[in-house]
Design an enzyme around this catalytic site. Structure first.
Site, PDB file in Angstrom:
ATOM      1  N   LYS A  66       0.872  -1.137  -0.098  1.00  0.00           N
ATOM      2  CA  LYS A  66      -0.146   0.028  -0.007  1.00  0.00           C
ATOM      3  C   LYS A  66       0.933   1.135   0.051  1.00  0.00           C
ATOM      4  O   LYS A  66       0.864   2.286  -0.865  1.00  0.00           O
ATOM      5  CB  LYS A  66      -0.931   0.009   1.415  1.00  0.00           C
ATOM      6  CG  LYS A  66      -1.787  -1.137   1.431  1.00  0.00           C
ATOM      7  CD  LYS A  66      -2.823  -0.610   2.430  1.00  0.00           C
ATOM      8  CE  LYS A  66      -2.802  -1.548   3.694  1.00  0.00           C
ATOM      9  NZ  LYS A  66      -3.804  -1.652   4.688  1.00  0.00           N
ATOM     10  N   LYS A 279       8.974 -13.040  55.381  1.00  0.00           N
ATOM     11  CA  LYS A 279       9.984 -12.378  55.520  1.00  0.00           C
ATOM     12  C   LYS A 279      11.075 -12.955  54.677  1.00  0.00           C
ATOM     13  O   LYS A 279      11.078 -14.204  54.501  1.00  0.00           O
ATOM     14  CB  LYS A 279      10.306 -12.465  57.091  1.00  0.00           C
ATOM     15  CG  LYS A 279       9.920 -11.353  57.912  1.00  0.00           C
ATOM     16  CD  LYS A 279      10.319 -10.133  57.790  1.00  0.00           C
ATOM     17  CE  LYS A 279      11.676  -9.934  58.331  1.00  0.00           C
ATOM     18  NZ  LYS A 279      11.965 -10.101  59.983  1.00  0.00           N
ATOM     19  N   HIS A 280      11.860 -12.126  54.089  1.00  0.00           N
ATOM     20  CA  HIS A 280      12.805 -12.648  52.849  1.00  0.00           C
ATOM     21  C   HIS A 280      12.352 -13.792  52.409  1.00  0.00           C
ATOM     22  O   HIS A 280      13.143 -14.700  52.264  1.00  0.00           O
ATOM     23  CB  HIS A 280      14.066 -13.086  53.930  1.00  0.00           C
ATOM     24  CG  HIS A 280      14.753 -11.963  54.542  1.00  0.00           C
ATOM     25  ND1 HIS A 280      15.443 -10.752  54.039  1.00  0.00           N
ATOM     26  CD2 HIS A 280      14.896 -11.513  55.780  1.00  0.00           C
ATOM     27  CE1 HIS A 280      15.923 -10.089  54.703  1.00  0.00           C
ATOM     28  NE2 HIS A 280      15.551 -10.335  55.911  1.00  0.00           N
ATOM     29  N   ASN A 421      15.241 -26.600  51.185  1.00  0.00           N
ATOM     30  CA  ASN A 421      14.311 -27.706  51.762  1.00  0.00           C
ATOM     31  C   ASN A 421      13.111 -27.016  52.499  1.00  0.00           C
ATOM     32  O   ASN A 421      13.464 -26.391  53.296  1.00  0.00           O
ATOM     33  CB  ASN A 421      14.834 -28.758  52.363  1.00  0.00           C
ATOM     34  CG  ASN A 421      15.918 -29.609  51.421  1.00  0.00           C
ATOM     35  OD1 ASN A 421      15.533 -30.069  50.142  1.00  0.00           O
ATOM     36  ND2 ASN A 421      17.200 -30.059  51.796  1.00  0.00           N
ATOM     37  N   HIS A 520      13.597 -22.112  44.620  1.00  0.00           N
ATOM     38  CA  HIS A 520      14.922 -22.078  44.943  1.00  0.00           C
ATOM     39  C   HIS A 520      15.135 -20.163  45.061  1.00  0.00           C
ATOM     40  O   HIS A 520      14.213 -19.427  44.307  1.00  0.00           O
ATOM     41  CB  HIS A 520      15.774 -22.523  43.918  1.00  0.00           C
ATOM     42  CG  HIS A 520      16.177 -24.085  44.373  1.00  0.00           C
ATOM     43  ND1 HIS A 520      15.353 -24.823  43.496  1.00  0.00           N
ATOM     44  CD2 HIS A 520      17.079 -24.466  44.926  1.00  0.00           C
ATOM     45  CE1 HIS A 520      15.724 -25.925  43.867  1.00  0.00           C
ATOM     46  NE2 HIS A 520      16.685 -25.659  44.726  1.00  0.00           N
TER      47      HIS A 520
HETATM   48  N1  LIG Z   1       1.350  -2.957   2.897  1.00  0.00           N
HETATM   49  C1  LIG Z   1       1.683  -1.614   3.036  1.00  0.00           C
HETATM   50  O1  LIG Z   1       2.183  -0.974   2.353  1.00  0.00           O
HETATM   51  C2  LIG Z   1       1.166  -1.233   4.495  1.00  0.00           C
HETATM   52  N2  LIG Z   1       0.969   0.312   4.618  1.00  0.00           N
HETATM   53  C3  LIG Z   1       0.537   0.352   5.676  1.00  0.00           C
HETATM   54  N3  LIG Z   1       0.132  -0.503   6.425  1.00  0.00           N
HETATM   55  C4  LIG Z   1      -0.589  -0.948   7.316  1.00  0.00           C
HETATM   56  O2  LIG Z   1      -2.219  -0.909   7.177  1.00  0.00           O
HETATM   57  C5  LIG Z   1      -2.913  -0.589   8.378  1.00  0.00           C
HETATM   58  C6  LIG Z   1      -3.924   0.278   8.109  1.00  0.00           C
HETATM   59  O3  LIG Z   1      -4.773  -0.094   6.915  1.00  0.00           O
HETATM   60  P1  LIG Z   1      -6.187   0.395   6.624  1.00  0.00           P
HETATM   61  O4  LIG Z   1      -5.943   2.126   6.397  1.00  0.00           O
HETATM   62  O5  LIG Z   1      -6.454  -0.242   5.425  1.00  0.00           O
HETATM   63  O6  LIG Z   1      -7.158   0.194   7.713  1.00  0.00           O
HETATM   64  C7  LIG Z   1      -1.901   0.265   9.381  1.00  0.00           C
HETATM   65  O7  LIG Z   1      -1.779  -0.875  10.374  1.00  0.00           O
HETATM   66  C8  LIG Z   1      -0.648   0.181   8.618  1.00  0.00           C
HETATM   67  O8  LIG Z   1       0.461  -0.124   9.471  1.00  0.00           O
HETATM   68  C9  LIG Z   1       0.437  -1.692   5.557  1.00  0.00           C
HETATM   69  N4  LIG Z   1       0.049  -3.045   5.666  1.00  0.00           N
HETATM   70  C10 LIG Z   1       0.936  -4.242   5.915  1.00  0.00           C
HETATM   71  O9  LIG Z   1       1.997  -4.359   5.592  1.00  0.00           O
END
Ligand SMILES: NC(=O)c1ncn([C@@H]2O[C@H](COP(=O)(O)O)[C@@H](O)[C@H]2O)c1NC=O
Length: 520
Positions: A66, A279-280, A421, A520
């Protein structure tokens, strides 16, 4: 300190993110976001640009890719005061990203579920999130990074005071927090997967990664020439010394913490109202009663000499009269109970040094956990000793009476918490004498008898628990000579037959548990 112009927001844990984003937008910050986060913010009426539009590259492979793009990482990592960086960013059309707000896929919560499969676990390993966090934390001179929603307000307060920027000091602090977070995250992944490679031993990964959070500094360690601090496990939930709240008193010392843990874990074993005085690291008086006042009174009388300066734990709410009985009668370092009444707190307040702790109630069956013990250059790891016995087997001609059996089980529970013990004499759900930490079992028995004698309590008619088997019959001969009528021990010695014959000769009833409790 430059104004924040653009923020990338991508969070799994969405607490407070709408309000935070709205506030950022109010400062004119452009918001970039990923799938689910962007949808949530748009639904709340906040203007958002999709990361895919920003990069010109779609989210793909079920979200595995992403934000992993040079326009994102160049925008985060480019140094604003480095002309070569700025020129390169311009050449490639990379726009700066001044703030990164990211928290990660919930790996730990996922693997904590009983039905978690390997596939579930793998899909919950975040890749893009930690990459952005690490990039932003590295470039903390120019970029603000927020991994914890508890910091949203901190950031907004600074932006408010500065007209939309965040100081380098805050950026640095937030960056350090990020590396602590990603280290813990990767540690959790490596421990969980490592325990499944078959290369380690059973559930133990080949490399063990642990994270503890500093809870408290202290004036010194076990002795005044040693420095010391108290760290707690991340996410520890069961009521314990690590989760307890201090209501009043001096700061807990290193030894206070160890001893309070010993007292509390021992008292947790009982369902009836109970009191444990330590204690201890050893219980010196343990008793059950109709209420905790009676339990305390009985426990104290077992060994008033040792109870001086002790740690007292209860498994019921601390009430006013019990609190009064303690502070009027003895010097006490720590009192801990699942709950403390207002009136009890007021009574203890008269002794301002006494540490009064409230830890909350605990579950009947604790979750399995590991115990760790440092040795020079290494660490021993084992399952915590959460069991009591394998089976109860009467091995003598005479079986214990019901009353003896009740006392046997009581002393067996106590023996589990006495350093080896361990020999515990008990009667009427109260310890009579405790012999702890001796190199010879017979010596522990002798000490338990001496303790009883000092407290003016007859051993005659008491029962005895031994944390491990008797290697010779002398343990039984000794018990008979002081008037013990019944014995509980694991059994399993080469000379069990001899030991059982000795018990029969003396008319002692003996029960084997088939489980040893060395400590122990
Ligand atoms: N793959 C990627 O490039 C990537 N970029 C961001 N994330 C994660 O995606 C999550 C958010 O996802 P969303 O906005 O779709 O709910 C966050 O936890 C973030 O850390 C990714 N997900 C996993 O690696």
């Amino acid at each position: 300190m430059a104004k924040i112009g653009r923020a990338l927001i991508s969070v799994s844990e969405k607490t407070g993110v709408v309000e935070f984003s709205r506030a950022l937008a109010g400062y004119g910050v452009e918001i970039l976001s990923t799938g689910g986060t962007a949808k949530l913010l748009r639904e709340a009426g906040i203007a958002v640009k999709d990361v895919s539009e920003f990069t010109g590259f779609p989210e793909m492979l079920d979200g595995r890719v992403k934000t992993l793009h040079p326009k994102v990482h160049g925008g985060i990592l480019g140094m604003r005061e480095n002309p070569a960086h700025v020129a390169k960013m311009q050449e490639h059309g990379i726009e700066p990203i001044d703030m990164v707000v990211v928290n990660l896929y919930p790996f730990e919560a996922t693997v904590a579920k009983e039905d978690c499969t390997m596939e579930d676990a793998i899909e919950n390993i975040d890749i893009g999130g930690p990459t952005m966090l690490r990039s932003a934390a590295k470039n903390n001179r120019d970029v603000t990074v927020v991994v914890d929603h508890a910091d949203y307000q901190v950031v907004l307060d600074e932006m408010k005071n500065s007209g939309g920027s965040v100081s380098r000091e805050t950026n640095f602090r937030l960056a350090v927090k990020v590396y602590q977070h990603t280290a813990a995250y990767d540690g959790a992944i490596s421990n969980w997967l490592g325990a499944r490679t078959g290369e380690g031993v059973a559930a133990f990964p080949d490399t063990l990664t642990m994270q503890y959070k500093l809870a408290q500094g202290m004036r010194y360690g076990e002795n005044p020439h040693q420095s010391g601090a108290f760290y707690v496990e991340k996410g520890s939930k069961e009521a314990s010394i690590s989760t307890a709240r201090q209501i009043q008193g001096k700061e807990l010392s290193y030894n206070n913490i160890g001893d309070t843990d010993a007292a509390l874990e021992c008292v947790k074993q009982f369902t009836e109202p109970a009191c444990v005085i330590v204690k201890h690291a050893n219980p010196c008086g343990v008793a059950l009663g109709a209420n905790i006042m009676e339990a305390y009174d009985k426990a104290y009388k077992t060994d008033p000499e040792s109870a001086f300066g002790g740690i007292i734990a209860f498994n019921r709410e601390l009430d006013e009269s019990t609190a009064r009985a303690i502070v009027e009668r003895q010097f006490v370092e720590v009192i801990i109970a699942p709950k403390v009444t207002e009136a009890a707190s007021e009574v203890v307040a008269a002794k301002k040094n006494v540490r009064l702790m409230e830890c909350g109630f605990w579950p009947e069956n604790p979750a399995p956990r590991f115990d760790y013990k440092r040795v020079n250059g290494g660490m021993l790891v084992q399952d915590a000793d959460l069991e009591l016995f394998t089976e109860l087997k009467v091995v003598t001609k005479r079986a214990p009476t019901d009353k003896e059996m009740e006392d046997l089980l009581f002393t067996w529970r106590v023996a589990k918490f006495v350093k080896s013990n361990a020999i515990v004499y008990g009667r009427d759900n109260s310890t009579v004498g405790v012999g702890a930490g001796q190199m010879s079992r017979v010596n522990s028995a002798r000490i338990a008898a001496i303790k009883a004698e000092h407290a003016g309590i007859p051993v005659q008619g008491a029962v005895m628990a031994s944390d491990a088997f008797f290697p010779f019959r002398d343990g039984l001969d000794n018990a008979a000579s002081v008037g013990v009528t019944a014995v509980i021990q694991p059994g399993g010695s080469m000379r069990d037959a001899e030991v059982i014959a000795a018990a029969d000769e003396h008319g002692i009833a003996m029960v084997f548990t088939s489980m040893r409790h060395f400590r122990h």
